[in-house]
Design a protein around this motif. Structure first.
Motif, short mmCIF file in Angstrom:
data_model
loop_
_atom_site.label_atom_id
_atom_site.label_comp_id
_atom_site.label_asym_id
_atom_site.label_seq_id
_atom_site.Cartn_x
_atom_site.Cartn_y
_atom_site.Cartn_z
N LEU A 31 0.83 -1.20 0.00
CA LEU A 31 0.00 0.00 0.00
C LEU A 31 0.87 1.25 0.00
N ASP A 32 0.33 2.32 -0.55
CA ASP A 32 1.07 3.59 -0.59
C ASP A 32 1.24 4.16 0.81
N PRO A 33 2.41 4.77 1.11
CA PRO A 33 2.64 5.34 2.45
C PRO A 33 1.75 6.54 2.72
N ILE A 34 1.44 6.74 4.00
CA ILE A 34 0.70 7.91 4.45
C ILE A 34 1.30 8.39 5.78
N GLU A 35 0.99 9.63 6.15
CA GLU A 35 1.43 10.20 7.43
C GLU A 35 0.31 10.00 8.43
N LEU A 36 0.62 9.40 9.57
CA LEU A 36 -0.39 9.12 10.59
C LEU A 36 0.06 9.63 11.95
N ASN A 37 -0.92 10.00 12.78
CA ASN A 37 -0.64 10.27 14.19
C ASN A 37 -0.15 9.00 14.86
N LEU A 38 0.58 9.15 15.95
CA LEU A 38 1.25 8.00 16.55
C LEU A 38 0.30 6.84 16.86
N LEU A 39 -0.78 7.11 17.56
CA LEU A 39 -1.66 6.01 17.95
C LEU A 39 -2.35 5.39 16.75
N ASP A 40 -2.59 6.16 15.72
CA ASP A 40 -3.19 5.61 14.50
C ASP A 40 -2.19 4.75 13.74
N ALA A 41 -0.90 4.94 14.02
CA ALA A 41 0.15 4.20 13.31
C ALA A 41 0.49 2.88 13.98
N GLN A 42 -0.12 2.57 15.11
CA GLN A 42 0.17 1.31 15.78
C GLN A 42 -0.14 0.13 14.86
N GLY A 43 0.79 -0.80 14.76
CA GLY A 43 0.62 -1.96 13.90
C GLY A 43 1.05 -1.72 12.47
N PRO A 189 6.19 -0.31 22.43
CA PRO A 189 7.51 0.26 22.75
C PRO A 189 8.00 1.25 21.70
N GLN A 190 7.72 0.96 20.42
CA GLN A 190 8.17 1.87 19.36
C GLN A 190 7.37 3.17 19.39
N ILE A 191 6.07 3.08 19.66
CA ILE A 191 5.25 4.28 19.80
C ILE A 191 5.77 5.13 20.96
N SER A 192 6.15 4.47 22.05
CA SER A 192 6.69 5.18 23.21
C SER A 192 7.97 5.92 22.85
N LEU A 193 8.86 5.27 22.12
CA LEU A 193 10.12 5.91 21.72
C LEU A 193 9.86 7.11 20.82
N LEU A 194 8.96 6.97 19.86
CA LEU A 194 8.66 8.08 18.96
C LEU A 194 8.12 9.28 19.74
N ALA A 195 7.23 9.01 20.71
CA ALA A 195 6.70 10.11 21.51
C ALA A 195 7.80 10.73 22.36
N ALA A 196 8.71 9.90 22.91
CA ALA A 196 9.76 10.41 23.78
C ALA A 196 10.74 11.32 23.06
N ILE A 197 10.92 11.11 21.75
CA ILE A 197 11.83 11.97 21.00
C ILE A 197 11.08 13.10 20.30
N GLY A 198 9.79 13.23 20.60
CA GLY A 198 9.04 14.38 20.13
C GLY A 198 8.33 14.22 18.81
N ARG A 199 8.23 13.00 18.28
CA ARG A 199 7.54 12.80 17.01
C ARG A 199 6.04 12.67 17.25
N GLY A 200 5.26 13.53 16.64
CA GLY A 200 3.80 13.45 16.77
C GLY A 200 3.15 12.67 15.66
N THR A 201 3.82 12.58 14.51
CA THR A 201 3.33 11.81 13.37
C THR A 201 4.48 11.00 12.80
N VAL A 202 4.13 10.04 11.97
CA VAL A 202 5.16 9.18 11.38
C VAL A 202 4.64 8.69 10.03
N ARG A 203 5.56 8.45 9.10
CA ARG A 203 5.19 8.01 7.76
C ARG A 203 5.26 6.48 7.70
N VAL A 204 4.13 5.88 7.36
CA VAL A 204 4.01 4.43 7.40
C VAL A 204 3.18 3.93 6.22
N ARG A 205 3.23 2.62 6.01
CA ARG A 205 2.23 1.99 5.16
C ARG A 205 1.07 1.60 6.06
#
Length: 440
Positions: A31-43, A189-205
């Protein structure tokens, strides 16, 4: 989402398991990548490396409630001869304006608070009198700090080396480090790390949306009255759960009666929320095999390149299979047999890898291993077909569970592996090494 065109073969071609799987994986595209908020990017699966913008922790901070002091001031401290220090104030977590700790001084410090200038180490409150100005602290007094504010003294009863109980800046990750690699599945754990370094969104499939529906006028939904000649619809529940276990967002559609027009309309209605469609039942050669009737003509002038091909596979269970695409977006569709074991085995072999390919993963298959067969007698298998038998695997051995019947749901529920018997093998004796597909 686009797919390549599946291969086609004549109606008499007997597909191998590997040919069918290779065709699916060559057809389905991530699937094409999209930008998602952290909790929406789980999985979901990262499509790019994530670099740390700021060190973690971002400053030296205390790992204990206690007192920030200079090393020399507590070097000779003991129960008999405590170091007596003047308390100059408090340092709390989140505090920006820091006081200075000079010779003979101490600052009350809370867990997570920044180490104040001048201080070199942290003495836990349990090593002090708690700032009560009395003798050695005992009991609850040793576990709590005195009231806030400057003034008073604290007695320290043990020495502390430099930077004791101090979390150093960047001791977790440093600015510029790679926090997560592309291809990582984002769990808690990965969501926790992203939040700890200040990332609010992330690019994922995104997680694939999978629509599952079963066919058959004999099917009744669990909880409803079971009349003569009817059975409960278990396949759609099993395959929906399996799709979720594979990482998809799965939608279960109620069983569709044996009517080709109704089935075609139902599938077309579901395409708006589907990256993959999975049907179960109606793919063999019976008079009421409506999936073949409904979908064999898909893809004419209106949808060039689309279409479903129904195939015979050299496997047991799961000989009849269907694969292709449907709709204007060429949504992949896998049509599985209706017997419960056949549909589940087919899912594990073909649908799960397709889902994980849509996610953008490179390792899409269940793990496999070798195991010693433990059984009361030899296993038999039809020549020319690759057989998948349910088994219970533990400590390098695997034991068959239930018989070879493709309707034995109870045996499937006890299995945690599939025993693979190759096409050229008709009998497997106890004690023989066999290949095993590990489930879960």
């Amino acid at each position: 989402m686009s797919t390549a065109a599946p291969r086609t073969a004549g109606p008499d071609h007997l597909w191998s398991v590997d040919e069918h799987l290779d065709d699916i994986l060559a057809t389905v595209r991530p699937l094409d990548p999209i930008e998602l908020n952290l909790l929406d990017a789980q999985g979901c699966v990262l499509v790019e490396d994530v670099t740390v913008p700021v060190s973690l922790p971002p400053f030296d901070n205390s790992s204990m409630d206690g007192y920030a002091v200079r090393v020399a001031d507590v070097a000779g401290a003991s129960e008999q001869y405590p170091a007596v220090l003047d308390v100059v104030g408090d340092v709390a977590a989140g505090q920006a304006d820091l006081l200075h700790v000079g010779p003979g001084q101490a600052a009350r410090i809370m867990t997570g608070a920044p180490l104040p200038p001048g201080a070199e180490t942290v003495v836990p409150v349990e090593w002090t009198d708690g700032g009560l100005g009395e003798g050695p602290a005992t009991g609850m007094r040793a576990r709590s700090l005195a009231p806030e504010g400057a003034g008073g003294q604290v007695r320290v009863h043990r020495p502390a080396p430099a930077r004791a109980h101090v979390r150093a800046e960047g001791s977790d990750v440093r600015a510029g480090d790679r926090a997560l690699e592309a291809g990582t599945v984002l769990g808690p754990p990965q969501i926790s790390l992203l939040a700890a370094i200040g990332r609010g969104t992330v690019r994922v499939r995104p997680r694939p949306r999978v629509v599952v529906l079963s066919t058959g006028s004999e099917l009744v939904q669990p909880g409803e009255e079971l009349r003569p000649g009817r059975i409960y619809d278990s396949n759609s529940f099993a395959l929906t759960a399996a799709a979720r276990d594979a990482g998809a967002i799965a939608y279960r559609v109620g069983a569709v009666a044996d009517d080709a027009a109704t089935l075609r309309d139902t599938i077309e209605d579901q395409l708006v929320r589907a990256d993959l469609v999975v049907t179960t039942g109606g793919v063999s050669v019976g008079a009421y095999d409506v999936v073949k009737e409904a979908l064999s003509s898909v893809g004419d002038e209106d949808e060039p390149g689309a279409g479903i091909e129904f195939r015979r596979l050299a496997m047991q269970p799961g000989k009849p299979q269907g694969f292709g695409s449907i709709g204007p977006d060429h949504t992949p569709l896998l049509a599985l047999p209706g017997n419960p074991v056949s549909s589940y085995v087919s899912f594990e072999l073909f649908v799960r890898p397709a889902i994980r390919t849509l996610m953008g993963l490179t390792d899409v298959h269940r793990p496999r291993t070798r195991a010693t067969l433990t059984a009361d007698g030899a296993l038999t298998s039809p020549k020319g077909r690759r057989q998948f038998l349910r088994g219970r695997y533990a400590d390098g051995a695997v034991t068959p569970v239930g018989g070879a019947g493709s309707h034995l749901v109870a045996a499937l529920a006890r299995a945690n592996a599939l025993i693979v018997v190759p096409e050229d093998t008709e009998s497997v004796a106890p004690g023989t090494g066999v290949e095993v597909v590990l489930l879960g």
